[in-house]
Scaffold this active site. Structure first.
Site, PDB file in Angstrom:
ATOM      1  N   GLY A   1       0.791  -1.219   0.000  1.00  0.00           N
ATOM      2  CA  GLY A   1       0.000   0.000   0.000  1.00  0.00           C
ATOM      3  C   GLY A   1       0.825   1.272   0.000  1.00  0.00           C
ATOM      4  O   GLY A   1       2.022   1.254  -0.262  1.00  0.00           O
TER       5      GLY A   1
ATOM      6  N   GLY B   1       5.026   3.652  -9.184  1.00  0.00           N
ATOM      7  CA  GLY B   1       5.684   2.346  -9.346  1.00  0.00           C
ATOM      8  C   GLY B   1       4.656   1.232  -9.252  1.00  0.00           C
ATOM      9  O   GLY B   1       4.602   0.334 -10.107  1.00  0.00           O
ATOM     10  N   HIS B   2       3.809   1.290  -8.225  1.00  0.00           N
ATOM     11  CA  HIS B   2       2.745   0.293  -8.081  1.00  0.00           C
ATOM     12  C   HIS B   2       1.799   0.333  -9.297  1.00  0.00           C
ATOM     13  O   HIS B   2       1.366  -0.700  -9.796  1.00  0.00           O
ATOM     14  CB  HIS B   2       1.914   0.566  -6.824  1.00  0.00           C
ATOM     15  CG  HIS B   2       2.682   0.459  -5.537  1.00  0.00           C
ATOM     16  ND1 HIS B   2       2.876   1.541  -4.695  1.00  0.00           N
ATOM     17  CD2 HIS B   2       3.284  -0.585  -4.929  1.00  0.00           C
ATOM     18  CE1 HIS B   2       3.559   1.149  -3.628  1.00  0.00           C
ATOM     19  NE2 HIS B   2       3.829  -0.133  -3.748  1.00  0.00           N
TER      20      HIS B   2
ATOM     21  N   GLN C   1       7.665  -9.902   7.552  1.00  0.00           N
ATOM     22  CA  GLN C   1       8.867  -9.529   6.804  1.00  0.00           C
ATOM     23  C   GLN C   1       9.625  -8.368   7.433  1.00  0.00           C
ATOM     24  O   GLN C   1      10.613  -7.899   6.875  1.00  0.00           O
ATOM     25  CB  GLN C   1       8.536  -9.268   5.337  1.00  0.00           C
ATOM     26  CG  GLN C   1       7.775  -7.993   5.064  1.00  0.00           C
ATOM     27  CD  GLN C   1       7.310  -7.928   3.624  1.00  0.00           C
ATOM     28  OE1 GLN C   1       6.499  -8.728   3.170  1.00  0.00           O
ATOM     29  NE2 GLN C   1       7.841  -6.975   2.860  1.00  0.00           N
TER      30      GLN C   1
ATOM     31  N   GLN D   1      13.972  -9.583  -4.306  1.00  0.00           N
ATOM     32  CA  GLN D   1      12.639 -10.135  -4.011  1.00  0.00           C
ATOM     33  C   GLN D   1      12.061 -10.795  -5.259  1.00  0.00           C
ATOM     34  O   GLN D   1      11.506 -11.897  -5.189  1.00  0.00           O
ATOM     35  CB  GLN D   1      11.729  -9.011  -3.524  1.00  0.00           C
ATOM     36  CG  GLN D   1      10.266  -9.382  -3.432  1.00  0.00           C
ATOM     37  CD  GLN D   1       9.440  -8.285  -2.813  1.00  0.00           C
ATOM     38  OE1 GLN D   1       9.384  -8.146  -1.602  1.00  0.00           O
ATOM     39  NE2 GLN D   1       8.799  -7.472  -3.643  1.00  0.00           N
TER      40      GLN D   1
ATOM     41  N   ARG E   1       8.502   4.434   1.271  1.00  0.00           N
ATOM     42  CA  ARG E   1       9.378   4.914   2.347  1.00  0.00           C
ATOM     43  C   ARG E   1       9.964   6.293   2.064  1.00  0.00           C
ATOM     44  O   ARG E   1      10.490   6.918   2.985  1.00  0.00           O
ATOM     45  CB  ARG E   1      10.506   3.912   2.613  1.00  0.00           C
ATOM     46  CG  ARG E   1      10.026   2.643   3.285  1.00  0.00           C
ATOM     47  CD  ARG E   1      11.182   1.774   3.761  1.00  0.00           C
ATOM     48  NE  ARG E   1      10.732   0.704   4.620  1.00  0.00           N
ATOM     49  CZ  ARG E   1      10.495  -0.563   4.220  1.00  0.00           C
ATOM     50  NH1 ARG E   1      10.688  -0.908   2.958  1.00  0.00           N
ATOM     51  NH2 ARG E   1      10.082  -1.475   5.083  1.00  0.00           N
TER      52      ARG E   1
END
Ligand code: AMP
Length: 282
Positions: A31, A36-37, A61, A153, A187
């Protein structure tokens, strides 16, 4: 757009959609959405018939002392963005739904999670692999779209899907950046004004390595040094790692033969940011 909070409902919806012959695209996120999302959603829409996004800030995580509690959250804004991106189903489970009392099963991907963020964030990829396995079992997607921003990832999830015979096509998408090159990240909202200005040099650093690479340099030592010199100019940036790794194994390389990944993690104040760039022969 349908908002689903419960696993059993999500499973029923997915089963019905599959039974009708739809190909399901899935974009898992934590969220606080940004461009980018949204680029992952666009890809999902292109490759599949139905688009499912999940928002789940996965406690498994985050290590103790990391930013789980203060991770930015704005579900109302996220919901609106999903609606305008034509998401069909937004899956929004809470932590109890995913990890009920008595929960005790975890998924560990070995080799590719050892280096880079695996070293600095012990348990992180175990948490990622576990939640992604659960989400894949719940959503049953045909396609799952992840960003190269979190390159390790992406490699981990590809490995997971292959090793555990999951019938999911894992698709990676390029990093979406701000005007000064900073990789978009939820972030980034932690950064103060001066920190935000300093953060631009993360991209300048990896870009500098790429320039030197494009001029013909192949030695990891020299390529990494060029990047380090750029980040070290800023007193606000504390590098955590700057490494050149094999794109498939995430193991360090001394030289770039055909291609390699230059990966960087830094701290700026309390904020940890990562980025990477692919060095590949033209
Ligand atoms: P997150 O919500 O940060 O866990 O990220 C969810 C997905 O979005 C992951 O697959 C990320 O790699 C991807 N992602 C995050 N930031 C970016 C970006 N700047 N460009 C492309 N993909 C991204």
């Amino acid at each position: 757009m349908k908002v689903i909070e419960y696993i059993h409902e999500m499973k029923e919806a997915s089963q019905a959609l599959r039974a009708e012959g739809n190909k399901i695209s899935f974009v898992p996120t934590m969220g606080y959405l940004h461009q980018g999302h949204l680029s992952l959603l666009k890809k999902g829409r292109d490759v599949g018939d139905l688009l499912v996004m999940s928002i789940f800030v996965n406690p498994a995580q985050f290590a103790k002392g990391e930013d789980f509690e203060r991770y930015p959250r704005d579900f109302e804004r996220d919901k609106k963005m999903c609606e305008s991106e034509s998401v069909d189903i937004l899956f929004l489970p809470n932590a109890r739904e995913i990890y009920p009392d008595g929960y005790q099963t975890y998924v560990e991907v070995e080799g590719v999670t050892k280096n880079l963020c695996g070293t600095s964030r012990p348990g992180h990829f175990r948490g990622v692999a576990t939640v992604v396995t659960k989400l894949f079992n719940i959503v049953r997607p045909h396609y799952a779209i992840f960003g190269e921003k979190d390159f390790q990832q992406l490699v981990t999830i590809k490995r997971l899907a292959l090793d555990l015979d999951m019938d999911v096509d894992v698709i990676g998408m390029p990093i979406v950046r701000e005007a000064d090159g900073l990789a978009m990240s939820s972030r980034n909202s932690y950064l103060g004004q001066e920190e935000r200005a300093a953060a631009g040099s993360i991209y300048r650093a990896i870009q500098r390595s790429k320039e030197v690479f494009d001029e013909g340099e192949r030695s990891a030592g020299i390529l990494l040094n060029e990047a380090r010199k750029v980040v070290e100019i800023s007193p606000l940036i504390e590098p955590e790692y700057v490494k050149l790794v094999n794109m498939g194994t995430m193991e360090e390389v001394d030289r770039v033969e055909n291609e390699a990944l230059l990966a960087i993690a830094v701290r700026i104040g309390k904020t940890r940011l990562i980025d990477n760039i692919i060095l590949r022969k033209a």
